[in-house]
Design an enzyme around this catalytic site. Structure first.
Site, PDB file in Angstrom:
ATOM      1  N   HIS A 243      31.682  30.133  31.912  1.00  0.00           N
ATOM      2  CA  HIS A 243      32.631  30.784  30.996  1.00  0.00           C
ATOM      3  C   HIS A 243      32.578  30.118  29.618  1.00  0.00           C
ATOM      4  O   HIS A 243      32.560  30.796  28.581  1.00  0.00           O
ATOM      5  CB  HIS A 243      34.065  30.647  31.527  1.00  0.00           C
ATOM      6  CG  HIS A 243      34.361  31.409  32.778  1.00  0.00           C
ATOM      7  ND1 HIS A 243      34.899  30.818  33.892  1.00  0.00           N
ATOM      8  CD2 HIS A 243      34.201  32.723  33.089  1.00  0.00           C
ATOM      9  CE1 HIS A 243      35.071  31.732  34.846  1.00  0.00           C
ATOM     10  NE2 HIS A 243      34.640  32.897  34.379  1.00  0.00           N
TER      11      HIS A 243
ATOM     12  N   ARG B 149      25.203  37.539  34.520  1.00  0.00           N
ATOM     13  CA  ARG B 149      24.312  36.542  35.119  1.00  0.00           C
ATOM     14  C   ARG B 149      23.147  37.178  35.861  1.00  0.00           C
ATOM     15  O   ARG B 149      22.049  36.679  35.879  1.00  0.00           O
ATOM     16  CB  ARG B 149      25.097  35.657  36.102  1.00  0.00           C
ATOM     17  CG  ARG B 149      26.059  34.716  35.449  1.00  0.00           C
ATOM     18  CD  ARG B 149      27.060  34.224  36.435  1.00  0.00           C
ATOM     19  NE  ARG B 149      27.771  35.353  37.036  1.00  0.00           N
ATOM     20  CZ  ARG B 149      28.864  35.255  37.768  1.00  0.00           C
ATOM     21  NH1 ARG B 149      29.362  34.092  38.028  1.00  0.00           N
ATOM     22  NH2 ARG B 149      29.452  36.339  38.252  1.00  0.00           N
TER      23      ARG B 149
ATOM     24  N   SER C 187      33.227  31.190  39.544  1.00  0.00           N
ATOM     25  CA  SER C 187      34.503  30.596  39.988  1.00  0.00           C
ATOM     26  C   SER C 187      34.541  30.509  41.500  1.00  0.00           C
ATOM     27  O   SER C 187      35.033  29.526  42.062  1.00  0.00           O
ATOM     28  CB  SER C 187      35.678  31.444  39.496  1.00  0.00           C
ATOM     29  OG  SER C 187      35.714  31.465  38.099  1.00  0.00           O
TER      30      SER C 187
ATOM     31  N   LYS D  43      45.143  40.780  43.324  1.00  0.00           N
ATOM     32  CA  LYS D  43      44.303  39.694  43.824  1.00  0.00           C
ATOM     33  C   LYS D  43      45.068  38.382  43.724  1.00  0.00           C
ATOM     34  O   LYS D  43      45.404  37.943  42.618  1.00  0.00           O
ATOM     35  CB  LYS D  43      43.042  39.641  42.943  1.00  0.00           C
ATOM     36  CG  LYS D  43      41.875  38.929  43.557  1.00  0.00           C
ATOM     37  CD  LYS D  43      40.570  39.312  42.873  1.00  0.00           C
ATOM     38  CE  LYS D  43      40.170  38.459  41.722  1.00  0.00           C
ATOM     39  NZ  LYS D  43      38.911  38.803  41.081  1.00  0.00           N
TER      40      LYS D  43
HETATM   41  O1  PNS Z   1      36.599  37.340  35.873  1.00  0.00           O
HETATM   42  P1  PNS Z   1      36.690  38.729  36.436  1.00  0.00           P
HETATM   43  O2  PNS Z   1      37.481  38.722  37.730  1.00  0.00           O
HETATM   44  O3  PNS Z   1      35.350  39.382  36.573  1.00  0.00           O
HETATM   45  O4  PNS Z   1      37.528  39.595  35.363  1.00  0.00           O
HETATM   46  C1  PNS Z   1      37.786  40.962  35.598  1.00  0.00           C
HETATM   47  C2  PNS Z   1      38.763  41.510  34.548  1.00  0.00           C
HETATM   48  C3  PNS Z   1      40.049  40.697  34.542  1.00  0.00           C
HETATM   49  C4  PNS Z   1      38.133  41.437  33.175  1.00  0.00           C
HETATM   50  C5  PNS Z   1      39.043  42.986  34.932  1.00  0.00           C
HETATM   51  O5  PNS Z   1      39.452  43.057  36.251  1.00  0.00           O
HETATM   52  C6  PNS Z   1      40.105  43.624  34.030  1.00  0.00           C
HETATM   53  O6  PNS Z   1      39.815  44.012  32.928  1.00  0.00           O
HETATM   54  N1  PNS Z   1      41.349  43.706  34.551  1.00  0.00           N
HETATM   55  C7  PNS Z   1      42.455  44.282  33.847  1.00  0.00           C
HETATM   56  C8  PNS Z   1      42.883  45.634  34.459  1.00  0.00           C
HETATM   57  C9  PNS Z   1      41.978  46.729  33.940  1.00  0.00           C
HETATM   58  O7  PNS Z   1      42.022  47.090  32.783  1.00  0.00           O
HETATM   59  N2  PNS Z   1      41.119  47.238  34.820  1.00  0.00           N
HETATM   60  C10 PNS Z   1      40.152  48.260  34.480  1.00  0.00           C
HETATM   61  C11 PNS Z   1      40.561  49.628  34.908  1.00  0.00           C
HETATM   62  S1  PNS Z   1      40.870  49.739  36.647  1.00  0.00           S
END
Ligand code: PNS
Length: 167
Positions: free
Chosen positions: A17, A93, A131, A41
């Site tokens: 990150h 990645r 993570s 989650k």
């Molecule tokens: O580190 P991650 O878990 O890959 O991050 C994912 C994240 C937080 C960027 C993604 O889940 C997100 O944007 N969540 C906010 C809710 C949202 O807008 N979801 C998209 C439409 S369902």
């Protein structure tokens, strides 16, 4: 002024990150590291702990004066809309990341036509760090010192490494 957002769960923040955040901070005027409060989650760390870990980790790195940390719940597009954000930066990645991230990017653009996603590739040494790998190694008492910043290593062991000697 070009502001980008680096959104994620950061459960916990890793060197991968930080690599992406550092690259973004060199290219854009302002970078917001955005911690998602995901109600579906259940993370290992609360969003308050994750924000604290990120602030601690970034505070130790010189030259990140244009990087800020924030948290949000709800849709990413709503945050973008209200914070004058030009684009979202995500790290890719592997092909598996690509498929998911492109789907999210297209979905978000459907929800918000001006939504742009910029994909960064990490340095090779961070290309396998995630993570979930850090959580797994720490929980089993393994060495995570090459995967996370020194300043957050102990915070991770204290939280996750209850049955092993590292605490
Ligand atoms: O580190 P991650 O878990 O890959 O991050 C994912 C994240 C937080 C960027 C993604 O889940 C997100 O944007 N969540 C906010 C809710 C949202 O807008 N979801 C998209 C439409 S369902």
């Amino acid at each position: 002024m070009k502001t980008v957002v680096c959104p994620g769960s950061f459960d916990p923040i890793t060197n991968g990150h930080i690599d992406i955040i550092s690259r973004a901070s060199e290219l854009f005027d302002r970078v917001i590291v955005l911690v998602a409060q995901n109600l579906e989650k259940k993370g290992s760390f609360t969003h308050i702990e994750r924000v604290e870990m990120i602030n601690t980790a970034l505070g130790d790195i010189k030259g990140l004066n244009n990087v800020y940390v924030d948290s949000f719940s709800g849709l990413l597009v709503d945050y973008i809309d209200t914070h004058e954000v030009s684009a979202v930066v995500k790290g890719i990645r592997a092909v598996s990341d690509f498929e998911y991230e492109v789907q999210m990017s297209l979905l978000n653009r459907r929800l918000h036509p001006k939504f742009e996603t910029i994909f960064f590739t990490p340095s090779e040494e961070n290309s396998f760090v995630s993570s979930s790998i850090v959580r797994q190694v720490a929980t089993l008492g393994g060495d995570i010192s090459r995967f996370v910043p020194k300043s957050v290593e102990q915070m991770i062991y204290v939280k996750l490494c209850k049955g092993y000697a590292k605490v």
